[in-house]
Design a protein around this motif. Structure first.
Motif, PDB file in Angstrom:
ATOM      1  N   ARG A 215       0.820  -1.210   0.000  1.00 26.52           N
ATOM      2  CA  ARG A 215       0.000   0.000   0.000  1.00 26.52           C
ATOM      3  C   ARG A 215       0.857   1.264   0.000  1.00 26.52           C
ATOM      4  NH1 ARG A 215      -5.334  -0.058   0.905  1.00 26.52           N
ATOM      5  NH2 ARG A 215      -5.122  -2.165   1.752  1.00 26.52           N
ATOM      6  N   ASN A 216       1.868   1.313   0.870  1.00 24.96           N
ATOM      7  CA  ASN A 216       2.728   2.496   0.913  1.00 24.96           C
ATOM      8  C   ASN A 216       3.518   2.661  -0.375  1.00 24.96           C
ATOM      9  OD1 ASN A 216       2.104   3.643   3.377  1.00 24.96           O
ATOM     10  ND2 ASN A 216       3.559   2.387   4.516  1.00 24.96           N
TER      11      ASN A 216
ATOM     12  N   LEU B 239      -6.220   1.260  -3.409  1.00 25.65           N
ATOM     13  CA  LEU B 239      -5.989  -0.183  -3.495  1.00 25.65           C
ATOM     14  C   LEU B 239      -7.049  -0.918  -2.682  1.00 25.65           C
ATOM     15  CD1 LEU B 239      -4.224  -2.695  -4.185  1.00 25.65           C
ATOM     16  CD2 LEU B 239      -2.919  -2.193  -2.108  1.00 25.65           C
ATOM     17  N   ASN B 240      -7.707  -1.904  -3.306  1.00 25.20           N
ATOM     18  CA  ASN B 240      -8.662  -2.770  -2.618  1.00 25.20           C
ATOM     19  C   ASN B 240      -8.306  -4.218  -2.910  1.00 25.20           C
ATOM     20  OD1 ASN B 240     -10.715  -0.852  -1.480  1.00 25.20           O
ATOM     21  ND2 ASN B 240     -10.823  -0.248  -3.630  1.00 25.20           N
TER      22      ASN B 240
ATOM     23  N   GLU C 112       3.556  -2.687   8.070  1.00 21.41           N
ATOM     24  CA  GLU C 112       3.915  -2.934   6.680  1.00 21.41           C
ATOM     25  C   GLU C 112       5.422  -2.867   6.466  1.00 21.41           C
ATOM     26  OE1 GLU C 112       1.991  -0.584   3.791  1.00 21.41           O
ATOM     27  OE2 GLU C 112       0.059  -1.597   3.967  1.00 21.41           O
TER      28      GLU C 112
END
Length: 687
Positions: A543-544, A556-557, A659
């Protein structure tokens, strides 16, 4: 009911074959009408485009010019199968039980707000905050729904019980357990994005239960709304999920939740949500109950009150439940115990109201049974039998929880021992069915498994706010071995991104073993929607990276797809860490030279300890450095004092830290601070 079939070539349906198929269907399921006759498998091969449609479904395939209708008529409500049901079952006409399901940020909770306000639940001069159903502090901070919640409204002498559900796939267990309480769902779909990964998941579960579905195309007032595309995509999703003909003949309502308007066509919205309420009353069937049967109530949710103790929430399937009644509590393994109902509540207008008795079909809350658990059945004392247990999908990610072993242990937290940690985690299992806890390698380590990193991160954040102090390791996927083959979980990742940043994001997903399965433009906003099948391992820390590559514009999913063969090694982080090699207080003098090695997490005056991660190294591999070094005090003075200019340190949240860390690193979680450190139990990497 009509059948439309389009394909490459001719198709001759032999009467004898159709008669044989009809005979088999009637023999196997006498409740099924001939109008829902399934096609033989040999007609469903590649190259055919076959759709079982109704007159309204065919209209979806064409333009929406004929979408204006004067009345709502649903095949679900008009199809009567009473002759196939047991004679003792009756339908309650005065109650509707519905769940509102959707993908994240498609407007479920905002739509519930409008429904509550227009049902006169609140006074005209009463101040009501936005997203009133998101009552949890964490929900309001993050702007998401985490827990399923109950409320009810009244419409034309009819009580409508509403359950608001989460939209993130990590909280899919909340959706699965509440679908036992309802007869129908409102499937909310964004007018631009259309069906998304979580839309597919919640719809699949609703169809498996046989629930009626009303599709609400929300946010119809968006400039780039494309309602025809969304309805057609939703219909195709129904066909993919093997919905029955009656379920495919769903009612479509176009709405703007934030404006509180709804209508039967996108161009002609009413001034209120009247069409939506009419669709609920006509298209969602009332609960079928055994009014005179033995008492049965399946517990689907629990809450705790300081005065009343544990509160069990569920729908009454049969019989009548009265306050003060002696009951039997049954579990799925046929073990029973006895209890007494001390208090009884029903939901009315956003509050729980005491009741003396509740009839079957209604949703109620029960007090008095202190050890009641989700999935147990409150039954008649003499003739009680358990209902089928609630089943949820297996977790895919696990993390190790352990006691805090840093030099700063006990400074900020109230609960720091392994006994406190163990009690809290096992208490979480009482209401979080999708989570599992098991013993780790050592006595002070516990392995917590969940649907995803967000699922476990929410638990960590709640524990931190309750005063717990502990450490967590990096997330790991839960692999399976079938026929001596190693399988790992795969997920469907959907990325909504401006076209100018498409290249870097596609390259990033490719490095993490992702395979593109779809790409399409998204309305007129210059954005694209790309869909990948990617190992869950590749999503850790993604994600990052995607936000960095897209300048913070990507969305984002993800949702679990299936288990597949091991995809190979994946490198999730190219840079090492900057590690402090002594205890002390950081100084600006030391940080001015340290920041040349990478980006820092600490600022002058912060206390650090040996092994703490104080920054991100600009090269691969870790680097040990001293951030506590002070300038030597001598009598030699320079002509001009040097001005130290420090970069702003990175401010990582709990999600960012989880993360970031790798195999040999841990996150130290306290009520006031979140730090990262090297795991002292693992072999040291060469700095």
């Amino acid at each position: 009911m009509e059948m439309a079939s389009g394909f490459h070539g001719s198709l001759n349906l032999k009467p004898s074959l159709l008669a044989e198929q009809s005979r088999r269907t009637c023999n196997s399921n006498p409740c099924r009408s001939s109008s829902s006759l399934p096609l033989p498998k040999q007609f469903l091969g590649r190259g055919f485009h076959i759709a079982l449609t109704t007159k309204k479904a065919l209209r979806f395939r064409h333009s929406s010019s004929n979408s204006n209708r004067t009345a709502i008529k649903c095949s679900v409500s008009t199809t009567e199968t009473a002759t196939c049901k047991r004679n003792q079952l009756m339908t309650r006409r005065d109650i509707r039980n519905i769940a509102i399901v959707a993908h994240v940020d498609h407007g479920k909770t905002t739509l519930v707000d409008a429904m509550l306000k227009q049902s006169k639940v609140f006074r005209d001069n009463q101040f009501v905050q936005e997203r009133i159903m998101d009552s949890n502090d964490l929900e309001r901070e993050r702007g998401i729904t985490i827990l399923s919640k109950n409320t009810s409204i009244s419409y034309k002498d009819m009580k409508i019980n509403i359950i608001d559900t989460p939209g993130h796939s990590d909280f899919g267990g909340e959706v699965e357990r509440v679908l036992n309480m309802v007869e129908g769902v409102l499937l909310v779909v964004d007018s631009v994005e259309g069906p998304m990964p979580q839309t597919r998941f919640v719809l699949k579960k609703a169809l498996e239960f046989g629930h009626a579905v009303v599709v609400v195309v929300n946010k119809i007032d968006r400039p780039s709304a494309r309602p025809d595309f969304v309805v057609n995509s939703t219909f195709e999703l129904f066909i993919e999920l093997n919905a029955t003909d009656e379920q495919c003949d769903f009612q479509v309502i176009y709405a703007s939740g934030i404006k509180g308007k709804a209508g039967l066509s996108p161009e002609d919205l009413a001034d209120d949500l009247g069409p939506l309420f009419e669709a609920i009353t006509r298209c969602i069937p009332g609960p079928r109950i055994d009014k005179d049967g033995a008492l049965q109530m399946l517990v689907t949710s629990t809450e705790y009150d300081g005065h009343k103790g544990r509160i069990a929430i569920g729908r009454l399937h049969a019989g009548v439940l009265e306050r003060g009644m002696d009951v039997r509590v049954c579990t799925s393994d046929d073990t029973c115990r006895y209890g007494k109902i001390s208090e009884l509540f029903v939901y009315e207008n956003f509050s729980r109201v005491p009741a003396e008795a509740v009839e079957a079909g209604d949703i109620c809350a029960v007090c008095g049974i202190g050890d009641i658990m989700i999935g147990e059945t409150i039954a008649d004392k003499a003739y009680g039998k358990p209902l089928p247990a609630i089943k949820v999908e297996e977790p895919t990610v696990k993390m190790a929880f352990s006691i805090n072993t840093s030099p700063f242990v006990g400074r900020e937290g109230k609960y720091v021992t392994s006994r406190n940690l163990r009690d809290r985690l096992y208490r979480e299992l009482e209401r979080n069915l999708a989570m599992k806890v098991e013993d780790g390698e050592t006595a002070d380590t516990l392995l917590v498994s969940g649907r995803g990193t967000l699922h476990i991160t929410i638990l960590i954040e709640n524990m931190r706010r309750e005063g717990y102090e502990f450490m967590v390791g990096p997330p790991k996927v839960i692999n399976k071995r079938v026929d001596e083959k190693l399988l790992e979980p795969f997920e469907i990742a959907t990325v909504e991104i401006p076209e100018v940043y498409m290249g870097p994001v596609v390259e990033l997903l490719g490095k993490r073993r992702g395979q593109m399965i779809d790409m399409q433009g998204l309305g007129s906003e210059g954005t694209s929607l790309i869909k990948y099948r990617i190992p869950t391992r590749g999503l850790l820390g993604l994600r990052n990276s995607i936000l960095t590559a897209s300048r913070g514009t990507a969305i984002l999913n993800t949702i679990f797809d299936s288990y597949g063969p091991w995809a190979g090694d994946i490198s999730t982080r190219d840079q090492g860490s900057l590690v402090a090699f002594e205890d002390g207080t950081s100084t600006s003098y030391a940080l001015s030279s340290a920041q040349e090695r990478g980006q820092m997490f600490v600022k002058p005056g912060d206390e650090v300890y040996k092994g703490q991660i104080v920054g991100i190294h600009q090269r691969p591999g870790d680097l040990s450095l001293n951030v506590c070094k002070k300038k030597a005090a001598t009598n030699v003075r320079s002509n001009k004092e040097q001005t130290v200019i420090l970069d702003t340190p990175l401010d990582y949240s709990l999600d960012d830290c989880i993360e970031y860390i790798q195999e040999d690193e841990m996150v130290e979680v306290t009520p006031s601070s979140i730090r990262m450190c090297k795991n002292p139990k693992m072999a040291k990497k060469k700095y």
